[in-house]
Design an enzyme around this catalytic site. Structure first.
Site: not given
Length: 321
Positions: A115, A138, A176
């Site tokens: 990411s 994250y 999401k």
């Protein structure tokens, strides 16, 4: 067979459909359907079998030497606002390590999702492993796994490729919730009223002028399929368009498509202060040097494609993809 973890999720389900379009239906989807509405994303996909994520590592140990052509590891918690570090490390880091270690043991190509969250507030978007500055747990789990991957690459000849996804948007993301793309939120807002909402002035940027590298999910799938076809390519690569565009551009693309609507600027939320990337732009030099020549849609083109899809699939999109 091909394994897709997170195969009922956003990018994963689009990849499953992309594999189907390339005449592959020998697909094992691995996911966690606690959010059952995700099944809408794969209800029309051709797959061989489904496994719960808790079954996967044991299954892979037993079946890894029995015709597994590749593993696409896309399963993870992608909530950038989740601060339960134990949960995130177990789900995103430890599970990924376990899957990679088994893949290496059986020499199975392993293509996984990293990411752009690893870059944090930095402005250097080159894939310098170990130089990441994530702003949230994250991003840290992704950076830590990239570092683990780099060490493992030195000990194996089998393919290991990570893709640092920038702001991906497109079909299949409705489950999401808050983490869905701004393009999807704008679609919902416009159909509920006459305006779309953006953050106001923040971090030195005027209202709506924070910029991200927004990449359409079909283009992301194309990169994954290219890696599948080029097993000699290993490394960690950025996956974006290579161009930062403002949130105002996204909003304008949505309202332009439908021919109406304005922008309402709202105060920047307190819970995102200090943990928000105001600017991202993928450096694609490493991906291009590896041989990828595919193109990427601009916000104007990609958002228009997405709005057409949402209109054509409105009942399904309201349920889960």
């Amino acid at each position: 067979m091909i394994v897709v973890t997170g195969g009922a999720g956003f990018i994963g389900s689009n990849l499953v459909h992309g594999l189907n379009a390339h005449d592959r239906d020998d697909i094992v989807v691995v996911d966690n359907l606690e959010r059952g509405e995700k099944f809408f994303n794969i209800r029309d996909a051709n797959i061989d079998q489904y496994l719960d994520q808790d079954e996967f590592l044991d299954w892979l140990v037993e079946n890894g030497d029995d015709g597994v052509d590749a593993i696409f590891h896309l399963g993870a918690s992608s909530d950038t606002t989740e601060w339960n570090g134990r949960y995130m490390m177990e789900n995103n880091y430890a599970f990924s390590k376990g899957a990679l270690d088994i893949a290496i043991a059986y020499q199975i190509p392993f293509i996984y999702a990293s990411s752009a969250a690893v870059y944090g507030m930095g402005t250097d978007f080159k894939e310098r492993i170990g130089k990441e500055r994530p702003l949230n747990v994250y991003g840290y789990t992704k950076a830590l796994f990239d570092r683990y991957v780099e060490r493992q690459m030195q000990a194996t000849d089998s393919q290991i490729a990570g893709l640092r996804y920038f702001n991906v948007y497109g079909p299949g993301e409705t489950h999401k919730g808050r983490m869905a793309s701004i393009a999807y939120h704008h679609y919902r807002q416009l159909h509920a009223g006459a305006t779309v909402k953006l953050f106001g002035e923040y971090d030195g940027y005027s209202a709506g002028e924070q910029k991200r590298d927004f990449v359409y999910v079909d283009d992301v799938v194309s990169v994954n399929l290219w890696l599948l076809d080029h097993p000699q390519v290993s490394g960690v690569f950025n996956c974006g368009t290579g161009a930062a565009e403002s949130f105002n551009e996204v909003a304008n693309a949505v309202t332009r498509h439908f021919g109406y609507g304005g922008i309402e600027y709202i105060p920047f939320p307190d819970d995102l202060r200090g943990a928000y990337q105001s600017y991202t732009e993928a450096d694609l030099n490493a991906l291009r040097a590896a041989g990828y020549t595919g193109t990427f849609r601009s916000v104007s083109d990609g958002v228009a494609d997405y709005m057409k899809w949402l209109d054509a699939n409105a009942p399904a999109s309201r349920q889960g993809g």
